[in-house]
Design a protein around this motif. Structure first.
Motif, mmCIF file in Angstrom:
data_model
loop_
_atom_site.group_PDB
_atom_site.id
_atom_site.type_symbol
_atom_site.label_atom_id
_atom_site.label_comp_id
_atom_site.label_asym_id
_atom_site.label_seq_id
_atom_site.Cartn_x
_atom_site.Cartn_y
_atom_site.Cartn_z
ATOM 1 N N HIS A 158 0.821 -1.209 0.000
ATOM 2 C CA HIS A 158 0.000 0.000 0.000
ATOM 3 C C HIS A 158 0.860 1.267 0.000
ATOM 4 O O HIS A 158 0.546 2.244 0.674
ATOM 5 C CB HIS A 158 -0.961 0.009 1.191
ATOM 6 C CG HIS A 158 -1.764 -1.248 1.325
ATOM 7 N ND1 HIS A 158 -2.565 -1.716 0.307
ATOM 8 C CD2 HIS A 158 -1.860 -2.141 2.341
ATOM 9 C CE1 HIS A 158 -3.141 -2.847 0.695
ATOM 10 N NE2 HIS A 158 -2.723 -3.129 1.912
ATOM 11 N N ASN B 227 4.060 2.168 -2.986
ATOM 12 C CA ASN B 227 4.308 2.451 -4.402
ATOM 13 C C ASN B 227 3.978 1.263 -5.293
ATOM 14 O O ASN B 227 4.330 1.254 -6.477
ATOM 15 C CB ASN B 227 5.779 2.850 -4.604
ATOM 16 C CG ASN B 227 6.127 4.119 -3.848
ATOM 17 O OD1 ASN B 227 5.353 5.062 -3.846
ATOM 18 N ND2 ASN B 227 7.289 4.132 -3.196
ATOM 19 N N ARG C 114 -3.645 3.616 -2.355
ATOM 20 C CA ARG C 114 -2.939 4.779 -2.850
ATOM 21 C C ARG C 114 -3.785 5.526 -3.877
ATOM 22 O O ARG C 114 -3.833 6.759 -3.886
ATOM 23 C CB ARG C 114 -1.599 4.370 -3.475
ATOM 24 C CG ARG C 114 -0.682 5.568 -3.769
ATOM 25 C CD ARG C 114 0.523 5.211 -4.617
ATOM 26 N NE ARG C 114 0.159 4.851 -5.985
ATOM 27 C CZ ARG C 114 0.165 3.605 -6.448
ATOM 28 N NH1 ARG C 114 0.523 2.601 -5.668
ATOM 29 N NH2 ARG C 114 -0.188 3.347 -7.700
ATOM 30 N N GLU D 263 -5.127 9.419 -3.878
ATOM 31 C CA GLU D 263 -4.932 10.338 -5.005
ATOM 32 C C GLU D 263 -6.249 10.937 -5.473
ATOM 33 O O GLU D 263 -6.288 12.077 -5.949
ATOM 34 C CB GLU D 263 -4.239 9.592 -6.147
ATOM 35 C CG GLU D 263 -2.798 9.199 -5.829
ATOM 36 C CD GLU D 263 -2.208 8.241 -6.851
ATOM 37 O OE1 GLU D 263 -2.967 7.793 -7.751
ATOM 38 O OE2 GLU D 263 -0.994 7.944 -6.766
ATOM 39 N N TYR E 165 -3.202 8.516 5.683
ATOM 40 C CA TYR E 165 -2.403 7.562 4.910
ATOM 41 C C TYR E 165 -0.927 7.665 5.304
ATOM 42 O O TYR E 165 -0.246 6.652 5.500
ATOM 43 C CB TYR E 165 -2.602 7.861 3.427
ATOM 44 C CG TYR E 165 -1.847 6.972 2.463
ATOM 45 C CD1 TYR E 165 -2.192 5.629 2.284
ATOM 46 C CD2 TYR E 165 -0.808 7.495 1.693
ATOM 47 C CE1 TYR E 165 -1.495 4.833 1.380
ATOM 48 C CE2 TYR E 165 -0.124 6.714 0.782
ATOM 49 C CZ TYR E 165 -0.475 5.377 0.623
ATOM 50 O OH TYR E 165 0.207 4.593 -0.270
#
Length: 347
Positions: free
Chosen positions: A304, A306, A313, A317, A326
Motif C-alpha cells: 500500500h 508504491n 494509494r 490520489e 495515509y
C-alpha cells in the motif's frame, strides 16, 4: 446484605480444583496462606483498585476489601468482575482473597518492553482519547490509539483539551485537522478545565458506561477527572517547562464511580502507545476508511505504498482517503519493527 453469587458449572469446578490444589500444596507463599475457600463462602465484586500484589474489591453493598490474589489467576485489573472470599481483618489490612475472575467482555492491554503485552483494564465500554494543544496536538498519537480501539472493539471518543489556549486562528486549524475523524464517524469533543467548555458534553458521554482515559502525559487527564469527579483527589502535574512533557501523576490504577452513573477507570499515563504487538494486517484494518479497499489490490502482498495497482494509494490520489491519515499509517508501520523487542538475552 451482599447476595451470594450464582456460579456456573465451570466456575464451580474451578473453585473445587483450586480448593483441592491448595489442600495438597504444602509450599504455599505467605500471600496465599488464607483459609481455603469453598463455593458457599464466595462473594461477587468488582476490582476498583490494583496495588502491587493486592487488589481492592467492592462488593454489592459498596464495602471494599483489600484482597490477595490466588496464584492460579493469570491477571487481575481494574474493572474485573470477581468472586472472592472474605476473612477477618489482618494487621496488614488485607482481608480477602480473589478466587475467580469472571470472563471479560473487553480487555485493554498495552505493550511493555520488559513484560510483553500488559493488561491495563477490563470490561470497558469506551476509551476517551485525550490530546491537547500542550504539549502538542499529535494526530499520529490519536491514530495509534484509534487502531488499538478498533483492534479490540472498544468505542473511542476523541477529546482535545486545553482549548482555552488556542487563538481563533489556531482553533480553526485544530477543527480542520480533527474534521477527518468526525467525517469517519468518531465523536470529537473540545474541552477546557479553565472555562468548563465541553465538560457537560463529556459528562453526558460518560453516563452509565465504564470508560478509561488514555493519552500522553501532560494533556490534562487528571485535571479533567477532577472536573468530572471533584472528590477523586487526583494529583495534577504541571507540564515541564524544559521538556514540554508532562509529569506522570497517577500512580495506581483505580475505578471511580461517577455521580450521574457510570464508572471511570484511571490508570497510569502512557506517553506513547506502541503497537508492535499487533500484526500489520490488523493495524491496516484499524484504519476504518481503508477497509472497503482491502483485498482488491493488484498484488496480494501489496504494501500500500508504491505498488502498482494499489487501491489504497489510488483512493488517496482521488481524495477518498485522507493523505494525512495515509501518511500516519505508514509512519506507524515504519516504527513497528524498531519498537518490537527481541527478548534476546545478550549474556
Amino acid at each position: 446484605m451482599a447476595k451470594k453469587p450464582k456460579l456456573t458449572q465451570r466456575q464451580k469446578r474451578q473453585v473445587a480444583a483450586n480448593r483441592n490444589r491448595r489442600l495438597q500444596d504444602k509450599q504455599e507463599s505467605p500471600e496465599s496462606n488464607s483459609p481455603v475457600a469453598d463455593e458457599a463462602s464466595l462473594l461477587s465484586g468488582q476490582v476498583i483498585g490494583r496495588f502491587g500484589k493486592h487488589a481492592d474489591v467492592e462488593d454489592a453493598d459498596g464495602v471494599v476489601a483489600r484482597c490477595h490474589i490466588r496464584r492460579t489467576i493469570d491477571s487481575v485489573v481494574c474493572g474485573d468482575k470477581v468472586f472472592f472470599s472474605k476473612g477477618a481483618d489482618s494487621e496488614s489490612g488485607v482481608s480477602g482473597v480473589i478466587e475467580i475472575v469472571e470472563d471479560r467482555h473487553s480487555l485493554l492491554s498495552r505493550p511493555d518492553f520488559y513484560d510483553g503485552v500488559k493488561p491495563i483494564a477490563s470490561n470497558i465500554d469506551q476509551i476517551i482519547i485525550v490530546s491537547a494543544v500542550v504539549p502538542s496536538l499529535s494526530l499520529n498519537i490519536i491514530d495509534r490509539y484509534l487502531v488499538a480501539c478498533e483492534d479490540i472493539g472498544i468505542q473511542p471518543i476523541i477529546v482535545l483539551n486545553k482549548v482555552e489556549l488556542l487563538s481563533a486562528e489556531e482553533r480553526e486549524d485544530a477543527i480542520a485537522q480533527l474534521a477527518t475523524y468526525t467525517s469517519l464517524g468518531y465523536e470529537v469533543l473540545f474541552t477546557s478545565c479553565k472555562n468548563s467548555e465541553g465538560l457537560a458534553s463529556l459528562n453526558a458521554c460518560l453516563k452509565d458506561k465504564i470508560s478509561i482515559f488514555v493519552g500522553q502525559s501532560g494533556v490534562g487527564k487528571s485535571s479533567l477527572i477532577n472536573q468530572i469527579l471533584p472528590n477523586a483527589d487526583e494529583l495534577v502535574g504541571d507540564v515541564s517547562d524544559n521538556s514540554g512533557l508532562g509529569q506522570h501523576t497517577t500512580t495506581a490504577a483505580k475505578l471511580l464511580h461517577l455521580p450521574a452513573g457510570g464508572d471511570l477507570i484511571d490508570s497510569p499515563g502512557i506517553r506513547e502507545f506502541n503497537l508492535w504487538h499487533i500484526p500489520v494486517e490488523r493495524v491496516t484494518s484499524g484504519f476504518i476508511e481503508f477497509r472497503d479497499y482491502l483485498g482488491g489490490c493488484k498484488f496480494r502482498d501489496c504494501k500500500h505504498l508504491n505498488d502498482p495497482g494499489c487501491l489504497l494509494r489510488e483512493a488517496v490520489e482521488r481524495g477518498e482517503i485522507s493523505a494525512a491519515r495515509y501518511a500516519s499509517y505508514h509512519k506507524i508501520l515504519a516504527t513497528l519493527e524498531e519498537q518490537r523487542p527481541s527478548y534476546t538475552n545478550p549474556y
